[in-house]
Scaffold this motif. Sequence first.
Motif, PDB file in Angstrom:
ATOM      1  N   GLU A  12       7.770   9.171   6.260  1.00 19.17           N
ATOM      2  CA  GLU A  12       7.582  11.201   6.376  1.00 19.17           C
ATOM      3  C   GLU A  12       8.049  12.326   5.247  1.00 19.17           C
ATOM      4  O   GLU A  12       7.754  13.434   5.118  1.00 19.17           O
ATOM      5  CB  GLU A  12       7.409  11.426   7.319  1.00 19.17           C
ATOM      6  CG  GLU A  12       6.810  10.670   9.121  1.00 19.17           C
ATOM      7  CD  GLU A  12       5.253  11.140   8.637  1.00 19.17           C
ATOM      8  OE1 GLU A  12       5.140  12.350   8.229  1.00 19.17           O
ATOM      9  OE2 GLU A  12       4.622  10.328   9.318  1.00 19.17           O
ATOM     10  N   ARG A  16       5.264  11.264   2.289  1.00 19.34           N
ATOM     11  CA  ARG A  16       4.255  12.020   2.356  1.00 19.34           C
ATOM     12  C   ARG A  16       4.394  13.580   1.553  1.00 19.34           C
ATOM     13  O   ARG A  16       3.189  13.618   1.446  1.00 19.34           O
ATOM     14  CB  ARG A  16       4.077  12.421   4.169  1.00 19.34           C
ATOM     15  CG  ARG A  16       2.583  13.474   4.481  1.00 19.34           C
ATOM     16  CD  ARG A  16       3.047  14.000   5.647  1.00 19.34           C
ATOM     17  NE  ARG A  16       3.075  12.463   6.712  1.00 19.34           N
ATOM     18  CZ  ARG A  16       1.842  12.071   7.630  1.00 19.34           C
ATOM     19  NH1 ARG A  16       0.554  13.088   7.068  1.00 19.34           N
ATOM     20  NH2 ARG A  16       1.558  11.164   8.451  1.00 19.34           N
ATOM     21  N   THR A  17       5.944  13.410   1.508  1.00 25.19           N
ATOM     22  CA  THR A  17       6.169  15.062   0.683  1.00 25.19           C
ATOM     23  C   THR A  17       5.755  15.089  -1.033  1.00 25.19           C
ATOM     24  O   THR A  17       5.578  15.832  -1.709  1.00 25.19           O
ATOM     25  CB  THR A  17       7.234  15.256   1.040  1.00 25.19           C
ATOM     26  OG1 THR A  17       8.520  14.141   0.241  1.00 25.19           O
ATOM     27  CG2 THR A  17       7.950  15.410   2.530  1.00 25.19           C
ATOM     28  N   GLU A  19       2.575  14.254  -2.067  1.00 30.39           N
ATOM     29  CA  GLU A  19       1.027  13.919  -2.256  1.00 30.39           C
ATOM     30  C   GLU A  19       0.758  12.899  -2.060  1.00 30.39           C
ATOM     31  O   GLU A  19      -0.387  12.641  -2.069  1.00 30.39           O
ATOM     32  CB  GLU A  19       0.693  14.898  -3.646  1.00 30.39           C
ATOM     33  CG  GLU A  19       1.392  16.178  -3.687  1.00 30.39           C
ATOM     34  CD  GLU A  19       0.810  16.686  -4.943  1.00 30.39           C
ATOM     35  OE1 GLU A  19      -0.336  16.089  -5.519  1.00 30.39           O
ATOM     36  OE2 GLU A  19       1.588  17.325  -5.535  1.00 30.39           O
ATOM     37  N   VAL A  20       1.279  11.628  -0.628  1.00 29.78           N
ATOM     38  CA  VAL A  20       0.058  10.552  -0.390  1.00 29.78           C
ATOM     39  C   VAL A  20       0.312  11.125   0.933  1.00 29.78           C
ATOM     40  O   VAL A  20       0.421  11.417   1.810  1.00 29.78           O
ATOM     41  CB  VAL A  20       0.978   9.301  -0.208  1.00 29.78           C
ATOM     42  CG1 VAL A  20       0.431   8.376   0.013  1.00 29.78           C
ATOM     43  CG2 VAL A  20       1.706   8.882  -1.624  1.00 29.78           C
ATOM     44  N   LEU A  21      -1.259  11.807   1.037  1.00 28.79           N
ATOM     45  CA  LEU A  21      -2.369  12.260   2.376  1.00 28.79           C
ATOM     46  C   LEU A  21      -3.221  11.253   2.881  1.00 28.79           C
ATOM     47  O   LEU A  21      -3.412  11.287   3.585  1.00 28.79           O
ATOM     48  CB  LEU A  21      -2.592  13.536   1.829  1.00 28.79           C
ATOM     49  CG  LEU A  21      -1.335  14.569   1.435  1.00 28.79           C
ATOM     50  CD1 LEU A  21      -1.789  15.937   1.302  1.00 28.79           C
ATOM     51  CD2 LEU A  21      -0.102  15.216   2.611  1.00 28.79           C
ATOM     52  N   ASP A  22      -4.032  10.595   1.830  1.00 30.84           N
ATOM     53  CA  ASP A  22      -4.390   9.363   2.826  1.00 30.84           C
ATOM     54  C   ASP A  22      -3.818   8.840   3.277  1.00 30.84           C
ATOM     55  O   ASP A  22      -2.920   8.055   2.917  1.00 30.84           O
ATOM     56  CB  ASP A  22      -4.955   8.512   1.320  1.00 30.84           C
ATOM     57  CG  ASP A  22      -5.840   6.993   2.121  1.00 30.84           C
ATOM     58  OD1 ASP A  22      -6.188   7.149   2.266  1.00 30.84           O
ATOM     59  OD2 ASP A  22      -6.534   7.009   0.741  1.00 30.84           O
ATOM     60  N   GLN A  23      -4.526   8.715   4.753  1.00 32.86           N
ATOM     61  CA  GLN A  23      -3.741   8.693   5.818  1.00 32.86           C
ATOM     62  C   GLN A  23      -4.114   6.623   6.127  1.00 32.86           C
ATOM     63  O   GLN A  23      -3.495   5.762   6.852  1.00 32.86           O
ATOM     64  CB  GLN A  23      -5.099   9.210   7.449  1.00 32.86           C
ATOM     65  CG  GLN A  23      -4.070   9.039   7.977  1.00 32.86           C
ATOM     66  CD  GLN A  23      -2.195   8.693   8.554  1.00 32.86           C
ATOM     67  OE1 GLN A  23      -2.519  10.226   8.721  1.00 32.86           O
ATOM     68  NE2 GLN A  23      -2.079   8.066   9.669  1.00 32.86           N
ATOM     69  N   LEU A  26      -0.961   5.164   4.090  1.00 38.07           N
ATOM     70  CA  LEU A  26       0.234   5.983   4.903  1.00 38.07           C
ATOM     71  C   LEU A  26       0.382   4.826   5.999  1.00 38.07           C
ATOM     72  O   LEU A  26       1.486   4.120   6.402  1.00 38.07           O
ATOM     73  CB  LEU A  26       0.188   6.561   5.465  1.00 38.07           C
ATOM     74  CG  LEU A  26       0.125   8.361   4.788  1.00 38.07           C
ATOM     75  CD1 LEU A  26       0.018   9.936   5.532  1.00 38.07           C
ATOM     76  CD2 LEU A  26       1.050   8.504   3.823  1.00 38.07           C
ATOM     77  N   LYS A  68       7.793   5.886  -3.191  1.00 38.62           N
ATOM     78  CA  LYS A  68       6.499   7.180  -3.363  1.00 38.62           C
ATOM     79  C   LYS A  68       5.794   6.941  -4.262  1.00 38.62           C
ATOM     80  O   LYS A  68       4.408   6.714  -4.424  1.00 38.62           O
ATOM     81  CB  LYS A  68       7.308   7.873  -3.540  1.00 38.62           C
ATOM     82  CG  LYS A  68       8.722   8.238  -4.495  1.00 38.62           C
ATOM     83  CD  LYS A  68       9.196  10.268  -4.504  1.00 38.62           C
ATOM     84  CE  LYS A  68       9.952   9.761  -5.933  1.00 38.62           C
ATOM     85  NZ  LYS A  68      11.319  10.557  -5.582  1.00 38.62           N
ATOM     86  N   ARG A  72       2.231   5.879  -4.312  1.00 39.30           N
ATOM     87  CA  ARG A  72       0.960   7.419  -5.297  1.00 39.30           C
ATOM     88  C   ARG A  72      -0.484   6.432  -6.052  1.00 39.30           C
ATOM     89  O   ARG A  72      -1.170   6.350  -6.479  1.00 39.30           O
ATOM     90  CB  ARG A  72       1.755   8.061  -5.872  1.00 39.30           C
ATOM     91  CG  ARG A  72       0.470   9.625  -6.746  1.00 39.30           C
ATOM     92  CD  ARG A  72       1.030  10.214  -5.769  1.00 39.30           C
ATOM     93  NE  ARG A  72      -0.354  10.974  -6.373  1.00 39.30           N
ATOM     94  CZ  ARG A  72       0.307  12.344  -7.133  1.00 39.30           C
ATOM     95  NH1 ARG A  72       1.926  12.744  -6.878  1.00 39.30           N
ATOM     96  NH2 ARG A  72      -0.560  13.533  -7.502  1.00 39.30           N
ATOM     97  N   GLN A  75      -2.966   5.095  -3.875  1.00 33.29           N
ATOM     98  CA  GLN A  75      -3.660   6.301  -2.683  1.00 33.29           C
ATOM     99  C   GLN A  75      -4.854   6.317  -4.083  1.00 33.29           C
ATOM    100  O   GLN A  75      -5.600   6.733  -3.963  1.00 33.29           O
ATOM    101  CB  GLN A  75      -2.877   7.925  -2.608  1.00 33.29           C
ATOM    102  CG  GLN A  75      -3.394   8.496  -2.482  1.00 33.29           C
ATOM    103  CD  GLN A  75      -2.971   9.269  -1.974  1.00 33.29           C
ATOM    104  OE1 GLN A  75      -2.713  10.019  -1.076  1.00 33.29           O
ATOM    105  NE2 GLN A  75      -2.251  10.353  -3.043  1.00 33.29           N
TER     106      GLN A  75
END
Length: 221
Positions: A12, A16-17, A19-23, A26, A68, A72, A75
């Motif tokens: 989190e 996520r911060t 720009e890794v937003l692919d669920q 995650l 991170k 990334r 992703q």
Amino acid sequence: MNIEQARFNMIEQQIRTWEVLDQSVLSLLAVVKREDFVPAAYRSMAFMDLEVPLKDGGSRGRVMLQPKVEARLLQELAPAKHEKVLEIGAGSGYMAALLAHKAQRVLSLEIDEELARFAAENLKRAGVMNAEVRLADGSKAVPAEGPFDAIVASGSVATVPQHLLNQLKVGGRFCGIVGEEPIMRAVIVTRTGEREFRTVEIFDTLAPRLLGFEEPPKFRF
């Protein structure tokens, strides 16, 4: 240390911060136990926003990249269930494990014999059956299993090696960190034709150079 809280905070607050937003990515990071791929001496660093040493000295490809950065790259590469993936630099086997959960098969090349053994043992212990670690120099070796749908370099290279791009299927993509300090960029190179490639820069970062990949010659007067 509360392991699950540390894992949650890593996902989190760091990942996520960035720009890794692919669920699906995650969720995978919550499933694949990063701490099981970290050498015992450095296990306390498993969830830190740091490169984790894999051997004494911990450079020249002998580190786990920052969480991170790994997330990334995963992703952006976006491997699919029907795809065959080549990784250059197995390291601890952690990235191969992540890739294996998303792809059909993963072949991971590692130039360091001790790390190749370490990565293979970690994958076996984690129950990952569709990833193979092979002792080989990715800067020279051309696996007979190619061409591949996707290739990822788990470390930096000065330039994207053409022999790796030639291992891509048309429509396949290479993801890696390219350049020299102080400026390196993660890129996606897509093979759009028999001799055609398209490069997209995706983010700035730094990473240790992969073993075996030569440095560019220095300019001299």
